[in-house]
Design a protein around this motif. Structure first.
Motif, PDB file in Angstrom:
ATOM      1  N   SER A 123       0.834  -1.212   0.000  1.00 48.90           N
ATOM      2  CA  SER A 123       0.000   0.000   0.000  1.00 48.90           C
ATOM      3  C   SER A 123       0.864   1.256   0.000  1.00 48.90           C
ATOM      4  O   SER A 123       0.517   2.268  -0.617  1.00 48.90           O
ATOM      5  N   ASP A 143       0.083   4.856  -7.997  1.00 42.68           N
ATOM      6  CA  ASP A 143      -1.217   5.225  -8.564  1.00 42.68           C
ATOM      7  C   ASP A 143      -1.273   6.693  -8.961  1.00 42.68           C
ATOM      8  O   ASP A 143      -1.982   7.061  -9.906  1.00 42.68           O
ATOM      9  N   GLU A 173      -6.300  -0.105  -0.537  1.00 46.59           N
ATOM     10  CA  GLU A 173      -6.199   0.721  -1.738  1.00 46.59           C
ATOM     11  C   GLU A 173      -5.406   1.991  -1.438  1.00 46.59           C
ATOM     12  O   GLU A 173      -5.359   2.471  -0.300  1.00 46.59           O
ATOM     13  N   ARG A 200      -6.651   6.492  -5.208  1.00 48.11           N
ATOM     14  CA  ARG A 200      -7.589   5.634  -5.937  1.00 48.11           C
ATOM     15  C   ARG A 200      -8.998   5.714  -5.340  1.00 48.11           C
ATOM     16  O   ARG A 200      -9.995   5.664  -6.064  1.00 48.11           O
ATOM     17  N   VAL A 201      -9.101   5.801  -4.013  1.00 48.77           N
ATOM     18  CA  VAL A 201     -10.433   5.838  -3.396  1.00 48.77           C
ATOM     19  C   VAL A 201     -10.966   7.263  -3.260  1.00 48.77           C
ATOM     20  O   VAL A 201     -12.149   7.452  -2.978  1.00 48.77           O
TER      21      VAL A 201
END
Length: 385
Positions: free
Chosen positions: A34, A41, A284, A288-289
């Motif tokens: 993570s 990301d 995540e 991304r979230v």
């Protein structure tokens, strides 16, 4: 050494900060997946360049929870900042005050709230946990009010401690274990060691001397080990809301359902965060979230984010995906460990400059103009709003 980016500061900090403290800042839990995803990301998101746009009168200035800021960036609360550099929390607070961005001081700081308040003129923010000793938390919040802190950040994702392999291998504890390897490493860091000899601040200033029976680092270790409260609930958030009349920010939200609960709690903002990848490995990434959470609650509560921010472009991408503010933790710690207060200032300068230029290349001149239109269609589907 010419410092042009946050990576330059990281490389220099690694040379100057003892390994156990550098690794504490620059690591995640378990496999660190993570932790790595937070950065990766961001890199997967592509920007949409525009041309022939009037780029005069640009500004990165805006507000976070009603406070004027030079750019939509605050310092994330980071424990042990005073072990990256002597008097670290004071140096970071002074750099932020001069630059015009919020400094969030951690409960687990080396310097105390009172130390930072005495060394600065403008209000700063303060971070707390809900611990088993509720009386201590009440007193801590009262101390934050007395220090004129303008916002309280409540961390929700540290009910139990994630397993951080580098810390275990380095013997990082309170107090740190004086192993032969650690002592030899300290000898190789004379700049850091000499600065530490010159300061009296070596313990956790917000705790030692403020809790009955906790008078040194040894008793602190025993107290801390049993204080993080696995029974934390939204009732405790309501309790903190009653205690704190000012701006309240909830840190550690990763799920839409939790975001809705945060919006209903009476808090002023939430921070989308996976604790820098230091808690649930395999969670995540924050970026991304972020879009889903911002879309679900962004009209009801101010949405901020942290995790993996290493450039002004990362800030721009977070704003485009719905964040109203972005926090930097490691980027600041790299600067602090590398060059002290000047390094923190340099980190802020780098991020603001990159934000300003990238915003302009995308055809925007004001932070309020940044939206999903700056994201290229070749970006991952989750990044397209």
């Amino acid at each position: 050494m010419t410092i042009t980016c946050i990576e330059d500061l990281r490389v220099l900090a690694k040379k100057r900060v003892p390994r156990m403290f550098y690794d504490y800042a620059d690591s995640g839990s378990w496999t660190e997946s993570s932790y790595r995803a937070n950065e990766a990301d961001f890199q997967a998101i592509r920007l949409r360049q525009r041309v022939a746009v009037n780029l005069e009168d640009r500004s990165t200035a805006t507000q976070m929870v009603g406070q004027d800021v030079t750019m939509p960036v605050a310092i994330a609360p980071t424990g042990l900042a005073g072990m990256q550099h002597a008097d670290g929390e004071i140096l970071v607070a002074r750099a932020c005050e001069a630059f015009g961005v919020p400094y969030t001081m951690s409960t687990m700081s080396i310097c105390s709230i009172e130390d930072v308040a005495a060394a600065t003129r403008q209000p700063f923010w303060f971070q707390v946990y809900v611990m088993r000793d509720r009386g201590f938390i009440e007193r801590l919040i009262a101390r934050a009010r007395a220090a004129n802190c303008s916002a309280l950040v409540l961390t929700l994702d540290l009910q139990i401690m994630g397993q951080r392999h580098k810390d275990l291998k380095n013997g990082l504890s309170a107090p740190p274990k004086p192993t032969l390897a650690n002592l030899l490493d300290l000898c190789r860091k004379p700049r850091w060691s000499l600065a530490m000899l010159r300061t009296r601040r070596h313990g956790f200033g917000n705790i030692v001397g403020h809790v009955q029976g906790v008078d040194d680092l040894g008793s602190l270790a025993q107290w801390t080990a049993r204080q993080f409260d696995p029974a934390l609930s939204w009732d405790d958030v309501a309790w903190v809301r009653r205690l704190w009349p000012g701006k309240l920010i909830l840190k550690g939200v990763q799920d839409v359902e939790d975001a809705r609960l945060a919006a209903a709690s009476g808090a002023d903002a939430l921070i989308v965060s996976n604790h820098g990848g230091r808690q649930l490995d395999g969670a995540e990434s924050s970026i991304r979230v972020l879009p889903e959470i911002a879309q679900a609650v962004g009209q009801r509560i101010e949405v901020h984010m942290d995790g993996g921010v290493r450039s002004g472009q990362d800030v721009l991408k977070a704003l485009a995906l719905g964040a109203r503010g972005v926090y930097i933790g490691r980027s600041m710690l790299y600067g602090l460990g590398a060059m002290g207060q000047a390094g923190v200032t340099r980190a802020l300068e780098i991020i603001q400059r990159e934000l300003d230029l990238s915003m302009a290349f995308c055809g925007r001149t004001q932070v309020g103009q940044v939206d999903g239109g700056v994201i290229a269609k070749s970006s991952p589907q989750w990044a397209l709003r």
